[in-house]
Design an enzyme around this catalytic site. Structure first.
Site, PDB file in Angstrom:
ATOM      1  CG  PHE A 277      52.499   5.781  33.639  1.00 16.13           C
ATOM      2  CD1 PHE A 277      53.405   5.495  34.605  1.00 16.13           C
ATOM      3  CD2 PHE A 277      51.838   5.051  32.560  1.00 16.13           C
ATOM      4  CE1 PHE A 277      53.503   3.907  34.567  1.00 16.13           C
ATOM      5  CE2 PHE A 277      52.352   3.751  32.704  1.00 16.13           C
ATOM      6  CZ  PHE A 277      52.766   3.023  33.476  1.00 16.13           C
ATOM      7  CD  GLU A 278      53.764   8.737  26.709  1.00 12.69           C
ATOM      8  OE1 GLU A 278      54.875   9.129  26.438  1.00 12.69           O
ATOM      9  OE2 GLU A 278      52.859   9.059  25.910  1.00 12.69           O
ATOM     10  CB  ILE A 279      55.405   1.707  29.708  1.00 11.24           C
ATOM     11  CG1 ILE A 279      55.752   2.018  31.028  1.00 11.24           C
ATOM     12  CG2 ILE A 279      56.918   0.544  29.322  1.00 11.24           C
ATOM     13  CD1 ILE A 279      55.600   0.904  32.231  1.00 11.24           C
ATOM     14  CG  HIS A 314      52.501  10.609  22.865  1.00 11.46           C
ATOM     15  ND1 HIS A 314      53.368  10.679  23.812  1.00 11.46           N
ATOM     16  CD2 HIS A 314      53.241  11.381  21.961  1.00 11.46           C
ATOM     17  CE1 HIS A 314      54.682  11.181  23.435  1.00 11.46           C
ATOM     18  NE2 HIS A 314      54.486  11.358  22.411  1.00 11.46           N
TER      19      HIS A 314
END
Ligand SMILES: Nc1nc2c(ncn2[C@@H]2O[C@H](COP(=O)(O)OP(=O)(O)OP(=O)(O)O)[C@@H](O)[C@H]2O)c(=O)[nH]1
Ligand SMILES: [Mg+2]
Length: 410
Positions: A277-279, A314
């Site tokens: 999950f990443e925004i 990241h």
């Protein structure tokens, strides 16, 4: 015309009229989706609109009030992932995107087949785009010794390290670390939301997270954080330290080094945001700072000589290159990726958002989560022996833990 024939004609006209009224009533009560485009719903036609910018949302949707942000969902997937992915898309649409109609970009190292395009484009309420990844972005760089890489895979396979023997997994991790944001289909967007096959969204998302990110100058966000498996990254931190020495200009003032290290940067504590999950902000990933960071790590070869994951890559970048306020934790977004759950803490939040997760499954306050460290990463080097583990950070900062957290601990 005989009077009998005239009567039959009148009956026939009455019957036709009645039928027409019935059809009209039933059509107008069918809940057809807004903006349903009977002519262009199938992937192959939508696919050609590669450079279109987001459309204006329907007047009745919440997005119309503020307008959409220049953003897209993005999924890296294989054709065989289609049905697990269909479940993910359905939940993202039901809980959020049916009101916003954001685009969705699908990326693959092999061409997507018709089934994949048909199923996904039918489920997504925005435009869908299907991109083939270039060889250049999904292959060994010339400085990698492939024989050495193969031996590493064999060894890690024998040691039963998860995905240790997989070549494709390594290409996937390197691609997610350094290339997805440079795919031609992604270049026109400012924000992305990564979605993987088989995930679940547990709560309504009654606001636009993309807009939240933009309006609050957030560059990276997460819902789950945990420790990385050390065997996959034994030299990652050495590589990061080398980058920090060579590029001090890229290290942000007021960064989150304390999230990564408990000894002032000497060693990595393996905490990372779970990147399935990443925004995040794509311009940040395309910045000189991030690209120098990725290139430096890539040259050291750990994507192939070890099994560096895109999650620690990241996370370390976000913690070092961004100000700590630019990383956001979305408590409101209930989420599952096997085997961990983020269920929002706070009963009111869960009820208001119609969450269907069990708060006891929430991973945030369990021993293996790094969440405490995230929330209070200021002054992280101060420790207090009477509060072991990450809990000590709440204690030393006099922070009130969210209501109900006790019920969610180990
Ligand atoms: N096109 C393509 N996509 C891949 C490949 N391997 C993985 N993916 C995708 O990359 C993302 C991450 O892969 P996953 O297999 O879910 O990796 P993971 O989340 O670490 O492991 P799981 O616990 O199995 O979910 C998913 O969206 C996959 O669909 C591949 O070889 N080709
Ligand atoms: Mg996955």
């Amino acid at each position: 015309m005989s009077s009998g024939a005239g009567r039959y004609l009148r009956y026939l006209l009455f019957a036709l009229f009645g039928l027409a009224i019935l059809v009209f009533i039933s059509r107008s009560s069918l809940p057809l989706p807004q903006n349903y485009d009977f002519g262009t719903k199938i992937g192959s036609e939508k696919e050609q609109k590669q450079d279109s910018i987001p459309q204006t949302p329907a007047p009745s949707s919440p997005a119309a009030a503020g307008g959409r942000v220049n953003a897209t969902f993005v999924t890296l997937a294989r054709n065989g992932d289609v049905w697990e992915l269909a479940k993910s898309i359905r939940q993202v649409e039901d809980r959020f995107n049916r009101n916003y109609h954001y685009d969705w970009v699908f990326l693959n190292d092999k061409p997507f087949d018709e089934t994949f395009k048909k199923v996904t484009s039918a489920l997504v309420s925005g435009n869908t785009f299907y991109g083939l990844i270039s060889k250049e972005h999904w292959s060994y760089p010339e400085w990698i010794d492939q024989d050495k890489a193969r031996k590493v895979r064999e060894d890690m396979g024998q040691r039963k390290i998860i995905y240790g023997d997989s070549e494709s997994y390594r290409h996937m991790c390197r691609y997610e670390s350094g290339f997805f944001f440079r795919h031609p289909l992604m270049l026109n967007y400012e924000y992305y939301w990564r979605v993987e096959p088989g995930i679940e969204l547990y709560c309504d998302i009654g606001f636009d997270p993309f807009r939240f990110m933009k309006e609050n100058d957030k560059k990276y966000s997460f819902v789950l954080s945990l420790y990385e498996y050390y065997e996959t990254i034994p030299t990652l931190w050495d590589s990061v330290k080398k980058f920090m020495e060579n590029h001090p200009e890229h290290i942000a003032e007021g960064n989150s080094i304390g999230f990564l290290s408990d000894d002032g940067g000497k060693t990595y504590n393996k905490c990372h945001f779970w990147s399935n999950f990443e925004i995040g902000n794509l311009d940040w990933l395309r910045s000189e700072a991030y690209l120098d960071y990725f290139d430096s790590l890539d040259k050291d070869g750990g994507f192939f000589y070890e099994r560096w994951g895109d999650a620690p890559v990241h996370s370390i970048a976000a913690a070092l290159l961004l100000k700590k306020e630019q990383i956001h934790f979305f408590n409101e977004i209930g989420y599952y990726h096997v085997p961990f759950t983020h269920c929002p803490t706070g009963e009111k939040t869960r009820l208001d958002l119609k969450c269907h997760c069990n708060p006891e499954d929430n991973f945030d306050w369990k021993g293996y989560s790094c969440k405490f460290a995230v929330v209070v990463w200021k002054d992280l080097f101060v420790t207090n022996g009477s509060h072991p583990g990450t809990s000590r950070y709440f204690h030393i900062n006099n922070l009130k833990k969210p209501e109900g957290y006790q019920d969610e601990q180990d």
